[in-house]
Design an enzyme around this catalytic site. Structure first.
Site, PDB file in Angstrom:
ATOM      1  N   GLU A   1      19.984   0.217 -15.800  1.00 39.60           N
ATOM      2  CA  GLU A   1      20.910  -0.496 -14.776  1.00 39.60           C
ATOM      3  C   GLU A   1      21.101   0.269 -13.641  1.00 39.60           C
ATOM      4  O   GLU A   1      20.844  -0.343 -12.306  1.00 39.60           O
ATOM      5  CB  GLU A   1      22.250  -0.754 -15.319  1.00 39.60           C
ATOM      6  CG  GLU A   1      22.888  -1.742 -14.750  1.00 39.60           C
ATOM      7  CD  GLU A   1      24.511  -1.709 -15.167  1.00 39.60           C
ATOM      8  OE1 GLU A   1      24.634  -1.436 -16.500  1.00 39.60           O
ATOM      9  OE2 GLU A   1      25.685  -1.856 -14.538  1.00 39.60           O
TER      10      GLU A   1
ATOM     11  N   ASP B   1      19.099  -0.989  -9.942  1.00 42.68           N
ATOM     12  CA  ASP B   1      20.109  -1.165  -8.624  1.00 42.68           C
ATOM     13  C   ASP B   1      19.452  -0.541  -7.518  1.00 42.68           C
ATOM     14  O   ASP B   1      19.400  -0.917  -6.654  1.00 42.68           O
ATOM     15  CB  ASP B   1      21.536  -0.665  -9.089  1.00 42.68           C
ATOM     16  CG  ASP B   1      22.395  -0.336  -7.919  1.00 42.68           C
ATOM     17  OD1 ASP B   1      22.897  -1.414  -7.468  1.00 42.68           O
ATOM     18  OD2 ASP B   1      22.506   0.844  -7.282  1.00 42.68           O
TER      19      ASP B   1
ATOM     20  N   ASN C   1      24.557  -7.110 -14.463  1.00 37.33           N
ATOM     21  CA  ASN C   1      23.826  -5.657 -14.978  1.00 37.33           C
ATOM     22  C   ASN C   1      22.602  -5.902 -15.706  1.00 37.33           C
ATOM     23  O   ASN C   1      21.652  -5.140 -15.449  1.00 37.33           O
ATOM     24  CB  ASN C   1      24.883  -5.263 -15.875  1.00 37.33           C
ATOM     25  CG  ASN C   1      26.464  -4.923 -15.494  1.00 37.33           C
ATOM     26  OD1 ASN C   1      26.423  -4.855 -14.258  1.00 37.33           O
ATOM     27  ND2 ASN C   1      27.340  -4.726 -16.233  1.00 37.33           N
TER      28      ASN C   1
ATOM     29  N   GLU D   1      19.818  -6.332 -13.274  1.00 38.77           N
ATOM     30  CA  GLU D   1      19.452  -4.859 -12.757  1.00 38.77           C
ATOM     31  C   GLU D   1      18.397  -3.837 -13.718  1.00 38.77           C
ATOM     32  O   GLU D   1      17.624  -3.363 -13.291  1.00 38.77           O
ATOM     33  CB  GLU D   1      20.809  -3.952 -12.440  1.00 38.77           C
ATOM     34  CG  GLU D   1      21.207  -4.523 -11.189  1.00 38.77           C
ATOM     35  CD  GLU D   1      22.626  -3.904 -10.657  1.00 38.77           C
ATOM     36  OE1 GLU D   1      22.964  -3.871  -9.638  1.00 38.77           O
ATOM     37  OE2 GLU D   1      23.207  -3.311 -11.793  1.00 38.77           O
TER      38      GLU D   1
END
Lengths: 245, 245
Positions: free
Chosen positions: A61, A65, A130, A133
Site C-alpha cells: 500500500e 500510494d 487501501n 493502492e
C-alpha cells in the site's frame, strides 16, 4: 517462450481462477502472482513467512500510494499546462483522496479477492482504497512503472479524473464525440449490451466504433456510465486530432 | 542516428556549454534541452511564453517531487524488507526532507545553472532542493521514469541514503568491501586523484577496481567521501554476491 509460459501458467485451480480474474481486471498478463496475492491479504490473517515476517498488503500500500501519486502528478503536469504548483497539488489531493480511492476500489470490486479473518463490516470503508493502492504496488513489482502508468490511466484517470469537466469544458463526452464526428465527417457507432458476467451487480458494456473501427470500450453499472467511459477513451485516443480540429 | 544527432546537438554556444555540463551531471545524454532550461528559471525573471503563461521551475518541482517520492518508496520497499508501512513512511520523510534535498542540490552545485533576477542571498536556502526536484521533473519529461530512477539511485540513494548504516550494519563501505574481497579472495584497488575541473571547490575522484576490472567511481569534496561513495557503488554492484557470501 515456453519458459515464460511456465512462469505465467498458474499452478493450482485457485491460482488459475485468480490469474484469469486478474488478467481481465488488469488488461494485461500478470507474471508473478505472489505479488498480487499479497495485495489482498489482510493483517488479521496474521500470516508470516518462514522467518516470521508478516505477510499482508500494508507495505504494498505504501509503495502503490507513491507510484499512484507520481502517475497522477505527471498526468496533471501534462493536462493542466496553465495550472501552477498550488493548483496541481490541490488537484492531486482531490484525485487521490481517501474518498475517491475507496470509490475506485469498490467500483473494481477488489474486496472479492481479500483474504481476511474478520467480518467485511468490521474492516472499515478504507480497505477499498487501501487494496487499490496495494494492487498498484503489486503491478509495479511485477511489471514495472509503465504498466502502472497504463493501468492508472485506464482505471483511474479515464473513468474518474475529469479536468475538462472540472474546468467546465466538456459536460458529456458522448455528446462531445458525436459533435466532433459530425463536424469532421466521421461515422460513429455506440454499441451497448448487458455484460454482468459473474458479478453480483448488473453491468453494461459499450463499444465505440469510428469509421467502422473499434476504438474503445467502457464497462460500468449503468449504460450511461459505460457510454461516458467509452467516449472519454475515444477522446484520449483522438486527443491530437481533436485539439487540431 | 543522424536524425537523433540533430535533435541532440545544441544550437548555440551557450546551449552547447549547458549540454556538456548537463551530460556530465546526469551521466546520460539530455535530448530536449528546453525541459532542463526551465528547471533552472526562477520566477523572479518573470519569463512568459507567447500566450502569457509563466515559465519557471515551479511546476517541474511539483512533478519531480512526486517522481522522487516514488523512486525512494520503491528503493525502501526493496531494501527494508522487514520495515512496516510506518517505518517506510518515516524513512522516506527523512530521505526527502527539505534539509537533505537542499544538501543534495548544493553538493551538485545546481545553483550555477539558475537564472534569476534577484541576489543569490535573497532566494533562500530551499532553492537548492527545489531545483533538484525540478531537475528530476525535467529528466522525467525528457527521458522517462527509468532515467529518473537511475539518476536518483546514482545521485541520491548511493551517496546519501544509508539504510545499512542507519541499521548499524555497515559503518564504512570501504572497510566492508576490503574485508569482503579478502574473504572471497578478490583483488581490490582504490585509485584516487584530484578532479576539481572547473568547479570552485576542490574535488576528488576515486575509482575502484575488483580483480582488475573497473567497477565504480565516486567523486566528492574529500578523498574519504569519494572513497565511501565509490565503495558503496561497488556494494550495490555486487549486492547479490555479497548477500550470498
Amino acid at each position: 517462450m515456453n519458459f515464460l509460459r511456465k512462469i505465467v501458467r498458474p499452478k493450482t485451480k485457485d491460482d488459475e481462477e485468480f490469474y484469469y480474474d486478474l488478467k481481465t481486471l488488469l488488461n494485461f498478463k500478470p507474471v508473478q502472482l505472489n505479488h498480487y496475492k499479497r495485495a489482498f491479504i489482510h493483517r488479521s490473517l496474521k500470516m508470516t513467512d518462514s522467518k516470521g515476517k508478516p505477510i499482508n498488503y500494508e507495505r504494498l500500500e505504501f509503495l502503490g500510494d507513491a507510484i499512484l501519486g507520481s502517475v497522477i502528478a505527471s498526468f496533471l503536469y501534462k493536462e493542466a499546462p496553465r495550472g501552477n504548483e498550488g493548483y496541481l497539488t490541490q488537484m492531486r489531493s482531490k484525485v487521490v483522496s481517501r474518498e475517491n480511492l475507496n470509490k475506485l476500489g469498490k467500483e473494481l470490486d477488489l474486496i472479492r479477492f481479500v483474504k481476511s479473518n474478520i467480518n467485511q463490516n468490521q474492516v472499515g470503508e478504507n480497505i477499498h482504497g487501501n487494496i487499490f493502492e496495494a494492487l498498484v504496488g503489486a503491478i509495479y513489482l511485477d511489471r514495472g512503472y509503465n504498466y502502472c502508468h497504463q493501468f492508472i490511466y485506464d482505471q483511474v484517470i479515464i473513468p474518474y479524473v475529469d479536468l475538462q469537466k472540472l474546468e467546465n469544458k466538456i459536460s458529456s463526452y458522448k455528446g462531445f464525440i458525436i459533435e466532433w464526428c459530425q463536424k469532421t465527417k466521421r461515422k460513429y457507432l455506440f454499441e451497448s449490451y448487458e455484460d454482468t458476467g459473474k458479478q453480483a451487480q448488473k453491468h453494461f458494456s459499450v463499444v465505440v466504433f469510428i469509421d467502422g473501427q473499434k476504438i474503445a470500450k467502457g464497462r460500468a453499472t449503468s449504460k450511461k456510465k459505460a457510454e461516458e467511459m467509452a467516449a472519454k477513451r475515444v477522446y484520449y485516443a483522438f486527443q491530437k486530432e481533436i485539439n487540431n480540429s
